[in-house]
Scaffold this motif. Structure first.
Motif, PDB file in Angstrom:
ATOM      1  N   THR A   1      23.687  34.644  35.573  1.00 33.49           N
ATOM      2  CA  THR A   1      22.859  33.479  35.283  1.00 33.49           C
ATOM      3  C   THR A   1      22.810  33.207  33.786  1.00 33.49           C
ATOM      4  O   THR A   1      22.493  34.096  32.992  1.00 33.49           O
ATOM      5  CB  THR A   1      21.428  33.693  35.811  1.00 33.49           C
ATOM      6  N   ALA A   2      23.170  31.977  33.401  1.00 33.20           N
ATOM      7  CA  ALA A   2      23.225  31.603  31.988  1.00 33.20           C
ATOM      8  C   ALA A   2      23.638  30.140  31.893  1.00 33.20           C
ATOM      9  O   ALA A   2      24.031  29.528  32.884  1.00 33.20           O
ATOM     10  CB  ALA A   2      24.229  32.475  31.231  1.00 33.20           C
ATOM     11  N   VAL A   3      23.558  29.622  30.679  1.00 40.72           N
ATOM     12  CA  VAL A   3      24.208  28.349  30.372  1.00 40.72           C
ATOM     13  C   VAL A   3      25.640  28.671  29.950  1.00 40.72           C
ATOM     14  O   VAL A   3      25.857  29.523  29.089  1.00 40.72           O
ATOM     15  CB  VAL A   3      23.481  27.587  29.249  1.00 40.72           C
ATOM     16  N   TYR A   4      26.577  28.012  30.586  1.00 40.24           N
ATOM     17  CA  TYR A   4      27.996  28.252  30.311  1.00 40.24           C
ATOM     18  C   TYR A   4      28.541  27.123  29.436  1.00 40.24           C
ATOM     19  O   TYR A   4      28.338  25.944  29.736  1.00 40.24           O
ATOM     20  CB  TYR A   4      28.777  28.337  31.621  1.00 40.24           C
ATOM     21  N   TYR A   5      29.244  27.511  28.378  1.00 44.39           N
ATOM     22  CA  TYR A   5      29.791  26.570  27.415  1.00 44.39           C
ATOM     23  C   TYR A   5      31.310  26.667  27.374  1.00 44.39           C
ATOM     24  O   TYR A   5      31.872  27.768  27.399  1.00 44.39           O
ATOM     25  CB  TYR A   5      29.258  26.858  26.019  1.00 44.39           C
ATOM     26  N   CYS A   6      31.926  25.529  27.236  1.00 44.85           N
ATOM     27  CA  CYS A   6      33.357  25.440  26.976  1.00 44.85           C
ATOM     28  C   CYS A   6      33.555  25.237  25.479  1.00 44.85           C
ATOM     29  O   CYS A   6      32.748  24.542  24.836  1.00 44.85           O
ATOM     30  CB  CYS A   6      33.936  24.264  27.758  1.00 44.85           C
ATOM     31  N   ALA A   7      34.603  25.830  24.918  1.00 43.67           N
ATOM     32  CA  ALA A   7      34.845  25.713  23.491  1.00 43.67           C
ATOM     33  C   ALA A   7      36.335  25.769  23.202  1.00 43.67           C
ATOM     34  O   ALA A   7      37.120  26.262  24.015  1.00 43.67           O
ATOM     35  CB  ALA A   7      34.123  26.829  22.742  1.00 43.67           C
ATOM     36  N   ALA A   8      36.714  25.275  22.010  1.00 43.20           N
ATOM     37  CA  ALA A   8      38.121  25.255  21.607  1.00 43.20           C
ATOM     38  C   ALA A   8      38.266  25.817  20.205  1.00 43.20           C
ATOM     39  O   ALA A   8      37.467  25.502  19.318  1.00 43.20           O
ATOM     40  CB  ALA A   8      38.661  23.830  21.659  1.00 43.20           C
ATOM     41  N   SER A   9      39.313  26.628  20.023  1.00 44.61           N
ATOM     42  CA  SER A   9      39.561  27.256  18.736  1.00 44.61           C
ATOM     43  C   SER A   9      41.045  27.243  18.418  1.00 44.61           C
ATOM     44  O   SER A   9      41.869  27.443  19.298  1.00 44.61           O
ATOM     45  CB  SER A   9      39.055  28.702  18.760  1.00 44.61           C
ATOM     46  N   ARG A  10      41.360  27.063  17.118  1.00 44.91           N
ATOM     47  CA  ARG A  10      42.763  27.124  16.697  1.00 44.91           C
ATOM     48  C   ARG A  10      43.209  28.561  16.479  1.00 44.91           C
ATOM     49  O   ARG A  10      44.412  28.841  16.491  1.00 44.91           O
ATOM     50  CB  ARG A  10      42.962  26.342  15.404  1.00 44.91           C
ATOM     51  N   VAL A  11      42.249  29.475  16.249  1.00 47.79           N
ATOM     52  CA  VAL A  11      42.652  30.821  15.853  1.00 47.79           C
ATOM     53  C   VAL A  11      42.022  31.932  16.669  1.00 47.79           C
ATOM     54  O   VAL A  11      42.606  32.993  16.841  1.00 47.79           O
ATOM     55  CB  VAL A  11      42.346  31.069  14.358  1.00 47.79           C
ATOM     56  N   ALA A  12      40.806  31.722  17.119  1.00 52.28           N
ATOM     57  CA  ALA A  12      40.070  32.832  17.714  1.00 52.28           C
ATOM     58  C   ALA A  12      40.250  32.874  19.219  1.00 52.28           C
ATOM     59  O   ALA A  12      40.680  31.899  19.839  1.00 52.28           O
ATOM     60  CB  ALA A  12      38.599  32.725  17.373  1.00 52.28           C
ATOM     61  N   VAL A  13      39.885  34.006  19.782  1.00 48.00           N
ATOM     62  CA  VAL A  13      39.883  34.134  21.236  1.00 48.00           C
ATOM     63  C   VAL A  13      38.490  34.421  21.755  1.00 48.00           C
ATOM     64  O   VAL A  13      38.067  33.849  22.754  1.00 48.00           O
ATOM     65  CB  VAL A  13      40.841  35.253  21.682  1.00 48.00           C
ATOM     66  N   LYS A  14      37.743  35.292  21.052  1.00 49.74           N
ATOM     67  CA  LYS A  14      36.489  35.792  21.601  1.00 49.74           C
ATOM     68  C   LYS A  14      35.275  35.610  20.697  1.00 49.74           C
ATOM     69  O   LYS A  14      34.167  35.874  21.135  1.00 49.74           O
ATOM     70  CB  LYS A  14      36.627  37.281  21.940  1.00 49.74           C
TER      71      LYS A  14
END
Length: 122
Positions: A91-104
């Motif tokens: 249970t949580a708020v789930y977010y989508c995100a985009a990165s040029r370099v990172a993974v985690k």
């Protein structure tokens, strides 16, 4: 204008499934890593899963390995998170995100969606 729009959250019983979607627009994401994060009340935002758009390499948090699957549809510019065998601790708020370099690492992600609530009842 870059937009990441999540959908698919909701209320589900423990053991159930949900599929989250993240529709991306406003730029080309072919060189990006797309990630899913989650944040429960009073807790930090944690990495859940990630995928390199071009190579489709995937990454998962230990807590969701074997239960969650991240994928992408190039034609629809959409990333998915299939969540099976859900537990109350998911249970949580789930977010989508985009990165040029990172993974985690959340601070290294450039773009974020508004989030979608996932609630798993026991």
């Amino acid at each position: 204008q870059v937009q990441l729009v999540e959908s698919g959250g909701g209320l589900v019983q423990a053991g159930g499934s949900l599929r989250l979607s993240c529709a991306a627009s406003g730029r080309t994401f072919s060189n990006y890593v797309m990630g899913w994060f989650r944040q429960a009340p009073g807790k930090e935002r944690d990495f859940v899963a990630g995928i390199r758009w071009t190579l489709a390499m995937t990454y998962y948090a230990d807590s969701v390995k074997g239960r969650f699957t991240i994928s992408r549809d190039n034609a629809k510019n959409t990333v998915y998170l299939q969540m099976n065998s859900l537990k109350p601790e998911d249970t949580a708020v789930y977010y989508c995100a985009a990165s040029r370099v990172a993974v985690k690492i959340p601070s290294q992600f450039d773009y974020w969606g508004q989030g979608t609530q996932v609630t798993v009842s026991s």
